[in-house]
Design a protein around this motif. Sequence first.
Motif, PDB file in Angstrom:
ATOM      1  N   THR A 136       0.857  -1.188   0.000  1.00 55.48           N
ATOM      2  CA  THR A 136       0.000   0.000   0.000  1.00 55.48           C
ATOM      3  C   THR A 136       0.891   1.235   0.000  1.00 55.48           C
ATOM      4  OG1 THR A 136      -0.094   0.032   2.399  1.00 55.48           O
ATOM      5  CG2 THR A 136      -1.909  -1.068   1.292  1.00 55.48           C
ATOM      6  N   SER A 137       0.429   2.263  -0.614  1.00 55.07           N
ATOM      7  CA  SER A 137       1.162   3.527  -0.600  1.00 55.07           C
ATOM      8  C   SER A 137       0.304   4.630  -1.209  1.00 55.07           C
ATOM      9  CB  SER A 137       2.462   3.395  -1.395  1.00 55.07           C
ATOM     10  OG  SER A 137       3.173   4.605  -1.312  1.00 55.07           O
ATOM     11  N   ASN A 138       0.749   5.833  -1.028  1.00 51.95           N
ATOM     12  CA  ASN A 138       0.081   6.947  -1.698  1.00 51.95           C
ATOM     13  C   ASN A 138       0.780   7.199  -3.028  1.00 51.95           C
ATOM     14  OD1 ASN A 138      -1.011   7.088   0.835  1.00 51.95           O
ATOM     15  ND2 ASN A 138      -1.208   9.322   0.737  1.00 51.95           N
ATOM     16  N   PHE A 139      -0.027   7.395  -4.037  1.00 53.50           N
ATOM     17  CA  PHE A 139       0.509   7.731  -5.357  1.00 53.50           C
ATOM     18  C   PHE A 139      -0.316   8.883  -5.921  1.00 53.50           C
ATOM     19  CE2 PHE A 139       2.568   3.673  -5.124  1.00 53.50           C
ATOM     20  CZ  PHE A 139       3.649   3.760  -5.988  1.00 53.50           C
ATOM     21  N   PHE A 140       0.205   9.432  -6.961  1.00 55.77           N
ATOM     22  CA  PHE A 140      -0.570  10.436  -7.681  1.00 55.77           C
ATOM     23  C   PHE A 140      -1.088   9.756  -8.951  1.00 55.77           C
ATOM     24  CE2 PHE A 140      -1.596  13.904 -10.372  1.00 55.77           C
ATOM     25  CZ  PHE A 140      -1.982  14.933  -9.514  1.00 55.77           C
ATOM     26  N   LEU A 141      -2.400   9.680  -9.104  1.00 55.27           N
ATOM     27  CA  LEU A 141      -2.970   9.070 -10.311  1.00 55.27           C
ATOM     28  C   LEU A 141      -3.186  10.169 -11.350  1.00 55.27           C
ATOM     29  CD1 LEU A 141      -4.238   6.791 -11.949  1.00 55.27           C
ATOM     30  CD2 LEU A 141      -6.327   7.043 -10.615  1.00 55.27           C
ATOM     31  N   ASP A 142      -2.507   9.981 -12.461  1.00 53.02           N
ATOM     32  CA  ASP A 142      -2.538  10.997 -13.518  1.00 53.02           C
ATOM     33  C   ASP A 142      -3.975  11.339 -13.904  1.00 53.02           C
ATOM     34  OD1 ASP A 142      -1.466  12.741 -15.300  1.00 53.02           O
ATOM     35  OD2 ASP A 142      -1.040  11.233 -16.850  1.00 53.02           O
TER      36      ASP A 142
END
Length: 908
Positions: free
Chosen positions: A36-42
């Motif tokens: 799990t992690s935080n990402f930036f979804l384009d």
Amino acid sequence: MDRIGDFNMKDDDANDDDDSRPIIHSVGGEEPSILTSNFFLDHVGEVFLTLKPDGLSWKLMDSLCNDNEDRSTCLGIQFLSKQDTSINISDVYAVEFIDWGLVHKTLLTNPGFLLGHASEMYRFTVHGIERSKSQPSLWAPTVFTFAHVDKQTCQMWANRMNSYLSLETDRPRNLLVYVNPGSGKGNGCRTWESVAPIFSQAKVKTKVIVTERAGHARDAMASITNRELNLYDGIVAVGGDGFFNEILNGILLPRHRAPYPPTPPDDDPTIETESDVLLHDPTVTIVDPTVPNDDESPLLKRSTLNESQAVNLNQDSEMSFPNERFRFGLIPSGSTDAIVICTTGVRDPMTSALQIILGKRVCLDIAQVVKWEKSHTSKNKPHVRYAASFAGYGFYGDVITESEKYRWMGPKRYDYAGTKVFLRHRSYEAKVAYMKAESEKTNVGANARRIKAFWGLTKESERIACRAKCDICNTTSVAPQREKPDPKQESNWVRVKGRFLSIGAAVISCRNDKAPDGLVVDAHLSDGFLHLVLIKECPRAFYLWHLTQLARKGGTPLNFDFVEHHKTTTFTFTSSGEESVWNVDGEILQARKLSAQVFRGLISLFASGPETYKTHFADFIQEPASIINNVYPFSLFFFNVILNSFRYYNSLPPVAKTYATICFFMSLCSELNLYSPWTVALSYEDVFKHFQIWRLVTNFIFLGSFSLTFAFRLFIILKYGVQLERGPFDKRTADYVWMFFFGAFSLLAISVIPFLRSPFMGASLVFMIVYVWGREFPNTRINIYGLVELKGFYLPWAMVALDLVFGDTLMPSLLGIGVGHLYYFLTVLHPLAGGTDFCKTPFWVHKLVKYWGRGYQMNSPVKKADPSTGVAFQGRSYRVGGTSSASTRYPPNVGAFNGRSRRMDTSS
Ligand SMILES: Nc1ncnc2c1ncn2[C@@H]1O[C@H](COP(=O)(O)OP(=O)(O)OP(=O)(O)O)[C@@H](O)[C@H]1O
């Protein structure tokens, strides 16, 4: 350049110092199964991403959106395509780490965390499939780009996903692709080019061969060694059904070993059984499986087939096949593409390509069709063909033969050839014997079926269409082999003799664009049956009725007394008179004696089956017409025709409707001898000497006695006249009526010259409609007899040319063109060039229309016009007594006709 570095972990578990680092859950051992992690979804924003072995899911970390809110509403229209919050690994076909680069900010005005952040990060992309919401069988590629400031994190996620993808062992890695450049409209290569990039993205190696001639792929398949074939996970055909059939035969003919179906009986009524054929006919050339193959690959030997393969390949048959993974693929590019439609649910190259890449699998029945012919050494020498979809005789064979002459027409050749063959209406004398399938009930008559269907008594199983994860195909393919009726027993055979319009054996339902439910709606991909459809000789109208049912979604083409449908596994055929040919998957096979048998699930295809396919029982019940259809078929047929004609007639605009109606009744009355056409013909002598002034009008409303020419003239009024009235003359009834008056006056004036006079000027008036239509719709594409396509502008001239070809007199057409041009010049071209409008609709015509009470009346409100209608006459409406009606389409002071409206209460 800014970087996003302040991801907020909202999950309680994610209470790490460095929020951007992934959380790794180790479940049951060393191998951590959840990331799990935080990402930036384009294009979306910051998400909390979770990766499990079966898929990837994310949650938008948007404080403005509460969980109960509809995300699509919250995210706004820009994000509709990105509202998915998960994707299964089974739907992912590629994951790539891509370096530092741009990510797009969401357009949401969320001051919490999106605005003001940097727009470049490390990224990895997940390529997967998206199913159309309205048509789940239709797939499209979709891509999600996740971004993170930490390169290692991105790489680690990409690697992990790739390792999960590598567990998807059913996916092909290496494919042999054959492209037919001439399939369909000659776009085989373009079709392949449109899907090739996703194969490379998914790292599927492809060896692509573009065929150079008919038979190229079959020869290549026949000569390729099993060792070489074994290097591939499958063969993909880019083309139509015929091309697929070629490859199928190339593979199966030298490799498939099984006893032939029984030969058709000659004059001897006893059926020769399989063993008879094998034992008594020395000429049968069955490939001996024990003969060592040149190819040394151990996989080729039957003994090496494991149990699952044996089930899959059908226990009846014996087949040396390269490997268990091997499947056939088909990317549609042909004229019919029935196999693709039946196995994927849609005719879409991208869907087929994605199903190949994701390693989908369905089993497919294959029919072995054996043509028996006399040779100098034998009475019955077999020639084998395999069919994946259909084998048909009579109408089907004639259509394919005829259509081959017009291959240059592309897919339209089937319409043309079909019409020709239908008009010929040939039937053929033949004997058919088929083996009773154990599950087939006694032959329920068409009437009984109809009544059962009406009362909903038809068993569901009789109506269920094949679909993805089909119970019928799956249960039958793993269930123990059905006990086959003994072909030696005469009681297991049913014999039919007679004249047939067509004989068809459908392996699958054969759905296609022209028959949306197929010939046999409940034929399954691997139910182990051939669906024999015998259409006995019947009147042409009935056959047309059958064909229209075939062309209709929810139609019942088999519910006729002259149609027999039998499920069988084996049948034989003998022609006993004039012969047609067999159409085997779109390829011609000439056979006087033929037998066929089906092998259940003999091959596997890269396809997932059509998604849930609605049976039409509900439609059937809801549609009152259909109910009557099943109880009173004849009456309903006429009822339907009358009802639809009535509806159509009512929908016609007033001027064209009135003119067509009058013309029709004039001809009808003349046919009934109620008057002589010569009493209404144009004769100035009678007009002036005997005051028969009606002749000045009636000569325009007699279009001839009932004939093709009359029908054609009526068609012009109903098509082009109606289009003019609904288009450029929309809401301008008076102007349209004036066009006819103008034409009539001009023609009367012209006919003063004896040389140009004709007793009936209606044909010229009708031609004037064509001319004006051609000027108004100059770019509309017209198809003449399905042969030539041209622009609307040239239509009148094409018609003149046709008159010339058919030897008809040219005068009426040329007069119509002349008068039409005069009208168009005076009302459009001349005023457009700044000249005076000499041809304004006179006031008395407006009054007349008002008095008539049809169409658009004076003072009626001007509605907003349809922008798709014609162009030249825009803005020429008159609002009598109302405000000025400049163009309803053009803005003020733009265009030719501005300011030409007039008010009835003022002088023009
Ligand atoms: N390079 C080629 N040139 C000419 N014909 C070819 C070539 N390659 C294959 N063919 C033949 O073209 C025939 C028709 O091909 P295909 O089935 O792809 O198209 P179609 O007939 O338009 O479509 P459908 O079979 O769906 O109606 C096949 O019988 C095949 O043998």
